[in-house]
Design a protein around this motif. Structure first.
Motif, PDB file in Angstrom:
ATOM      1  N   VAL C  12      85.364 -66.005 -15.408  1.00 51.79           N
ATOM      2  CA  VAL C  12      84.568 -67.194 -15.133  1.00 51.79           C
ATOM      3  C   VAL C  12      83.141 -66.807 -14.685  1.00 51.79           C
ATOM      4  O   VAL C  12      82.953 -65.904 -13.872  1.00 51.79           O
ATOM      5  CB  VAL C  12      85.270 -68.082 -14.072  1.00 51.79           C
ATOM      6  CG1 VAL C  12      85.381 -67.382 -12.730  1.00 51.79           C
ATOM      7  CG2 VAL C  12      84.571 -69.411 -13.935  1.00 51.79           C
ATOM      8  N   GLY C  13      82.166 -67.491 -15.269  1.00 48.44           N
ATOM      9  CA  GLY C  13      80.772 -67.265 -14.879  1.00 48.44           C
ATOM     10  C   GLY C  13      80.468 -68.009 -13.592  1.00 48.44           C
ATOM     11  O   GLY C  13      80.705 -69.209 -13.487  1.00 48.44           O
ATOM     12  N   ALA C  98      78.484 -58.514 -11.949  1.00 47.94           N
ATOM     13  CA  ALA C  98      78.833 -59.620 -11.052  1.00 47.94           C
ATOM     14  C   ALA C  98      79.323 -60.847 -11.815  1.00 47.94           C
ATOM     15  O   ALA C  98      80.074 -61.659 -11.276  1.00 47.94           O
ATOM     16  CB  ALA C  98      77.630 -59.991 -10.181  1.00 47.94           C
ATOM     17  N   GLY C  99      78.893 -60.990 -13.066  1.00 52.12           N
ATOM     18  CA  GLY C  99      79.326 -62.159 -13.831  1.00 52.12           C
ATOM     19  C   GLY C  99      78.753 -63.455 -13.298  1.00 52.12           C
ATOM     20  O   GLY C  99      79.401 -64.498 -13.348  1.00 52.12           O
ATOM     21  N   VAL C 100      77.539 -63.381 -12.808  1.00 52.53           N
ATOM     22  CA  VAL C 100      76.874 -64.561 -12.248  1.00 52.53           C
ATOM     23  C   VAL C 100      75.895 -65.126 -13.280  1.00 52.53           C
ATOM     24  O   VAL C 100      75.050 -64.399 -13.797  1.00 52.53           O
ATOM     25  CB  VAL C 100      76.131 -64.189 -10.940  1.00 52.53           C
ATOM     26  CG1 VAL C 100      75.226 -65.319 -10.478  1.00 52.53           C
ATOM     27  CG2 VAL C 100      77.139 -63.819  -9.852  1.00 52.53           C
ATOM     28  N   THR C 101      76.021 -66.416 -13.554  1.00 57.46           N
ATOM     29  CA  THR C 101      75.109 -67.037 -14.529  1.00 57.46           C
ATOM     30  C   THR C 101      73.861 -67.604 -13.865  1.00 57.46           C
ATOM     31  O   THR C 101      72.815 -67.700 -14.505  1.00 57.46           O
ATOM     32  CB  THR C 101      75.811 -68.187 -15.288  1.00 57.46           C
ATOM     33  OG1 THR C 101      76.162 -69.200 -14.345  1.00 57.46           O
ATOM     34  CG2 THR C 101      77.068 -67.684 -16.004  1.00 57.46           C
ATOM     35  N   ILE C 308      83.946 -77.107  -2.240  1.00 57.98           N
ATOM     36  CA  ILE C 308      83.925 -75.672  -1.906  1.00 57.98           C
ATOM     37  C   ILE C 308      83.053 -74.949  -2.936  1.00 57.98           C
ATOM     38  O   ILE C 308      83.156 -75.208  -4.127  1.00 57.98           O
ATOM     39  CB  ILE C 308      85.359 -75.088  -1.911  1.00 57.98           C
ATOM     40  CG1 ILE C 308      86.289 -75.930  -1.023  1.00 57.98           C
ATOM     41  CG2 ILE C 308      85.361 -73.631  -1.448  1.00 57.98           C
ATOM     42  CD1 ILE C 308      87.755 -75.507  -1.087  1.00 57.98           C
ATOM     43  N   LEU C 309      82.209 -74.045  -2.458  1.00 58.59           N
ATOM     44  CA  LEU C 309      81.246 -73.346  -3.306  1.00 58.59           C
ATOM     45  C   LEU C 309      81.421 -71.834  -3.188  1.00 58.59           C
ATOM     46  O   LEU C 309      82.104 -71.342  -2.298  1.00 58.59           O
ATOM     47  CB  LEU C 309      79.818 -73.715  -2.865  1.00 58.59           C
ATOM     48  CG  LEU C 309      79.449 -75.192  -2.941  1.00 58.59           C
ATOM     49  CD1 LEU C 309      78.216 -75.489  -2.090  1.00 58.59           C
ATOM     50  CD2 LEU C 309      79.192 -75.607  -4.391  1.00 58.59           C
ATOM     51  N   TYR C 310      80.762 -71.119  -4.097  1.00 57.73           N
ATOM     52  CA  TYR C 310      80.724 -69.661  -4.025  1.00 57.73           C
ATOM     53  C   TYR C 310      79.318 -69.183  -3.705  1.00 57.73           C
ATOM     54  O   TYR C 310      78.344 -69.661  -4.293  1.00 57.73           O
ATOM     55  CB  TYR C 310      81.165 -69.006  -5.346  1.00 57.73           C
ATOM     56  CG  TYR C 310      80.770 -67.548  -5.347  1.00 57.73           C
ATOM     57  CD1 TYR C 310      81.446 -66.639  -4.525  1.00 57.73           C
ATOM     58  CD2 TYR C 310      79.683 -67.084  -6.086  1.00 57.73           C
ATOM     59  CE1 TYR C 310      81.052 -65.318  -4.449  1.00 57.73           C
ATOM     60  CE2 TYR C 310      79.284 -65.751  -6.019  1.00 57.73           C
ATOM     61  CZ  TYR C 310      79.972 -64.874  -5.198  1.00 57.73           C
ATOM     62  OH  TYR C 310      79.580 -63.562  -5.108  1.00 57.73           O
ATOM     63  N   SER C 311      79.189 -68.225  -2.782  1.00 59.22           N
ATOM     64  CA  SER C 311      77.947 -67.471  -2.642  1.00 59.22           C
ATOM     65  C   SER C 311      78.268 -66.081  -2.134  1.00 59.22           C
ATOM     66  O   SER C 311      79.320 -65.851  -1.531  1.00 59.22           O
ATOM     67  CB  SER C 311      76.964 -68.154  -1.691  1.00 59.22           C
ATOM     68  OG  SER C 311      77.277 -67.881  -0.343  1.00 59.22           O
ATOM     69  N   LEU C 356      85.984 -75.346 -10.459  1.00 57.25           N
ATOM     70  CA  LEU C 356      85.247 -76.189  -9.503  1.00 57.25           C
ATOM     71  C   LEU C 356      84.482 -75.326  -8.502  1.00 57.25           C
ATOM     72  O   LEU C 356      83.290 -75.543  -8.254  1.00 57.25           O
ATOM     73  CB  LEU C 356      86.214 -77.109  -8.746  1.00 57.25           C
ATOM     74  CG  LEU C 356      86.726 -78.338  -9.488  1.00 57.25           C
ATOM     75  CD1 LEU C 356      87.898 -78.971  -8.727  1.00 57.25           C
ATOM     76  CD2 LEU C 356      85.600 -79.366  -9.655  1.00 57.25           C
ATOM     77  N   VAL C 357      85.176 -74.365  -7.918  1.00 54.40           N
ATOM     78  CA  VAL C 357      84.577 -73.553  -6.863  1.00 54.40           C
ATOM     79  C   VAL C 357      83.585 -72.547  -7.438  1.00 54.40           C
ATOM     80  O   VAL C 357      82.531 -72.290  -6.865  1.00 54.40           O
ATOM     81  CB  VAL C 357      85.673 -72.830  -6.051  1.00 54.40           C
ATOM     82  CG1 VAL C 357      85.055 -71.978  -4.949  1.00 54.40           C
ATOM     83  CG2 VAL C 357      86.656 -73.838  -5.465  1.00 54.40           C
ATOM     84  N   GLY C 358      83.934 -71.992  -8.571  1.00 55.49           N
ATOM     85  CA  GLY C 358      83.106 -70.933  -9.138  1.00 55.49           C
ATOM     86  C   GLY C 358      81.777 -71.430  -9.667  1.00 55.49           C
ATOM     87  O   GLY C 358      80.756 -70.726  -9.562  1.00 55.49           O
ATOM     88  N   HIS C 359      81.756 -72.628 -10.242  1.00 54.76           N
ATOM     89  CA  HIS C 359      80.486 -73.083 -10.814  1.00 54.76           C
ATOM     90  C   HIS C 359      80.316 -74.594 -10.915  1.00 54.76           C
ATOM     91  O   HIS C 359      79.202 -75.096 -10.754  1.00 54.76           O
ATOM     92  CB  HIS C 359      80.259 -72.450 -12.188  1.00 54.76           C
ATOM     93  CG  HIS C 359      81.340 -72.782 -13.186  1.00 54.76           C
ATOM     94  ND1 HIS C 359      81.318 -73.935 -13.937  1.00 54.76           N
ATOM     95  CD2 HIS C 359      82.466 -72.122 -13.528  1.00 54.76           C
ATOM     96  CE1 HIS C 359      82.392 -73.953 -14.709  1.00 54.76           C
ATOM     97  NE2 HIS C 359      83.108 -72.863 -14.489  1.00 54.76           N
TER      98      HIS C 359
END
Lengths: 369, 369, 369
Positions: C12-13, C98-101, C308-311, C356-359
């Motif tokens: 997941v991005g 990291a797979g961060v978009t 809920i979010l990711y950072s 949901l949480v990832g992006h």
């Protein structure tokens, strides 16, 4: 050895020592979903759904099968089936499946909710009443005579048949500050001020303190809402540790700390520190869903095993009266089984602790037998 | 790779850096059971039993075999066998089995308890002394000369051979408020007031603060009781986070936060934030029994691994001197094994961390070698 | 069913909704190790090593393989290989993995760190800016005109292209006390005093409060540092529960509570209580290493799953930009898989919650699409 423990947990008849009436008419889906959010006092936002929470997933996992649906049924399917069966049939199914022998009902917040007699008839269980101190106070304010006399008389009348009393001080300013007994003159003055102001929704600290000490004198178990509730309650001021000085002077009257999240470890300390203090996981268990097992584990830390109780705090959607019991059974089974598997507890002790928490301690302090 | 870790954990010789004497004569069963309840200061209620707690179950699981009984032996059987063997033999068995090479003994609360020499002889381990600051203060109050001079002289004398010092500020008003160093004039005035009032049980904040700063100047590790204790201690005011401002000005003297429950995560933060701050799980481990593994896991969060210590805080029933070590070994084995199994730690690192926590860091800061 | 979930989590991005620049030149090993300690503001003691911490072990477990080393490589070997590859190559490897978009970059604390354009180029992801309110304030203090006008103008200018705003009130006195909107006259007076005193490092409560309410009016998500940070922040006063009264009057502007440790359960309560409140685990995840899975589990308690979010809060060593994502993926995989294995969640729901949480929630509130 684990199998009998699991079977015992499933079969044990529970005392739900703090519960409310369920909605006789659940209304539309929006009302149902709002009934699954404890903390918010506004309607859920359009982008949100109460089904996308731990309690929502738990309802789909555990309640759907009682409506003849597969576990994890889609929310739309769940709602359609619930509507098709109708409120009365849904209530009958969930209440019977809870396996509760005694419901002790807080009757203080009851508009549109089943009264104790209806709950008894629909569930097949026995009911007892928990009298809310703030309701007694508001009734005493409407009385014409001396406030203290009226409060004492009403409490004696209602308390004679009740199982216990309940304080929502957590919602009326919280636990921080002086909770000693006020003098008669202070009570008289405070009552006069309150009556002059209309005598609605008690927030006066003097009168709240007076009510607590009257309840101590009554001697029946006194329940405190602590921790998690709606946002009108300042969570931080509802930490039961702030009751410490009150508890030091509370004598022998059993005091039960309800819900406790996220202060369940402080509550456990208090249950060890005072012979008359008890705790439960209350509504936290329903709202934590898949995480309730971790929470139940934390209830088994400092609290002596004869000081832990079960309640659902079910209110509104009747799912909660069942789900609380289902999650408690699953959680205590997992927690105690893991202790047994690690060699820390014997299986026989685990069965005995399940009985203590599920019903025996509640039967003792509420004198149910 | 996990087997050597488990074997290593069982074999490692521990430094118990905070312990008291055990009762030379345990007395009757009621006294023994009350000795298993930390928080209560009254006799246990008749309906209760200290055996129905995590610590009670842990004694039956882990201590019974050392008395030649099966694990989970019935409390009556346990008590009968313990009485049959006698206090001296019971002490010999538990102390030897603890696998402790060094006991650092808080001698401040010792009526009827083994003194360090007796502990050394019965256990085969070495002993060191931890001097309680409040005891020094009470001795200085009985001195005729200048209080500050007397305190400094007594601390220098006792401290010369001691391993470290200890503060029970948690029991004397807690950590909230100013903990800066008072002026000489403030100390002189406060000492005069205290001496006039009898000079017993120090609760004066000025003199408590003075003692802390004298201990910082001594430079040997300063232990603080934090968190869980008996109910005379306001748990909330014993949260080590309230030491933050004091720690900011504490220099290089090692400061060890004891027990910490339920504030072990705040304590771990402080151990990361300050080069001179350390923590342990202390008496919490004994009292959490089957839940101590979960607690020990939380000790391994923010605290650097070179800042975590072991102690039992054993006092009274000699079971506690052994059980603390047994539960610590089980807990750290399970916690570190789970990290290794998840690929997060190497097994070699786990062994190294066990050594750091079990003895190496204590040897370093208390200069035991 | 679990295999697809694990694969999904790995693929997941992510939107990293709160991150800083990484050091373009990491410097010597001492600086690198100090960069792994969040709480300490002094150099690490000689006896200590940041490699002997959860974050240090996590870097060896998860970052070493990206430098072509085996997991758990020795710190000396790790440092040598890192130095050999050079900062640019190391950054390229970690940022890509990291797979961060989308990276939303807090530009308020940036000396020697990659700016957003450099981060975009090195990672291949998109960047957005998070504007720090205290930086706007300090810029407004340097302006010659009316302070409030200058602040509003600067916030409108910077905010027009920014994704959101950020408050470090936690480091400027904390959350306890009045956070209501000050009057124009109060702002004018406070600004005059601050400008007279030099206008550096804003700690004036009136101006801090003014900035918060300006950010609410802007309407873009407002981020709060809460909980764990360096020791200049009084951890206790950074408990997000003290924002309760502010949140009651915060309207519809999304408010995101960052980091939260050890108050993540209070933060989850606030996310349930307010339609506009969100939370993440932020930098706590990196620093908890092997314990981050337990922490991530606690994020999934009262908070609705759409809140809920990711950072990563990555700053300094570029390892943190990757490690945050790696530990988040491992943690959410383990947590949700355990729910699925227990029958509490369906696997399909778990995949949906990961999204949901990832992006998805970050895309919604920051309007990234």
């Amino acid at each position: 050895m684990v199998l009998p423990l699991a079977e015992h947990v499933d079969a044990v008849g529970l005392v739900d020592h703090h519960v409310h009436g369920y909605w006789l008419d659940v209304g539309d889906r929006r009302r149902f979903e709002n009934g699954l959010n404890e903390a918010n006092v506004e309607p859920l936002a359009d982008f949100d759904s109460a089904f996308d929470t731990q309690i929502g997933f738990a309802i789909r996992a555990h309640c759907a099968p009682l409506l003849d649906l597969p576990p994890h049924a889609d929310p739309d399917v769940y709602w359609a089936r619930r509507s098709e069966l109708g409120d009365a049939e849904v209530a009958r199914r969930f209440l019977a499946a809870a396996g509760v022998t005694h419901w002790l009902v807080d009757t203080g917040f009851a508009a549109g909710a089943a009264d104790p007699a209806t709950l008894a008839a629909a569930s097949g269980g026995q009911v007892g009443e928990i009298v809310r101190l703030e309701s007694i106070a508001e009734e005493a304010a409407r009385d014409e005579g001396d406030y203290a006399d009226a409060f004492s008389r009403l409490l004696a009348e209602r308390g004679a048949t009740a199982a216990g009393t309940k304080s929502i001080l957590a919602y009326r300013g919280g636990f921080v500050g002086d909770l000693s007994e006020p003098s008669p003159a202070e009570v008289r003055d405070a009552a006069a001020r309150w009556r002059d102001a209309g005598g609605t929704r008690l927030t006066d600290r003097v009168l709240l303190r007076f009510g607590l000490h009257e309840a101590l004198r009554l001697g029946k178990p006194l329940q405190f809402h602590t921790g998690f509730g709606d946002r009108d309650c300042d969570l931080h001021a509802a930490n039961p540790i702030h009751l410490l000085e009150f508890l030091r002077r509370s004598g022998d009257t059993p005091i039960t700390l309800l819900h406790c999240y996220p202060y369940e470890r402080e509550a456990g300390y208090l249950a060890q520190a005072f012979n008359n203090v008890y705790l439960d996981g209350g509504l936290s268990i329903n709202h934590l869903g898949a995480r309730s097992t971790a929470f139940i584990g934390r209830l088994f830390e400092l609290a002596p095993f004869r000081k832990i109780l079960y309640s659902s705090d079910g209110f509104g959607p009747v799912e909660l009266h069942y789900l609380g019991a289902r999650l408690w059974r699953n959680g205590i089974r997992e927690v105690t089984s893991s202790f047994v598997a690690a060699g820390e507890w014997s299986a026989a002790d685990a069965v005995r602790v399940v009985d203590l928490v599920g019903h025996a301690t509640a039967r003792r302090i509420y004198r149910l037998d």
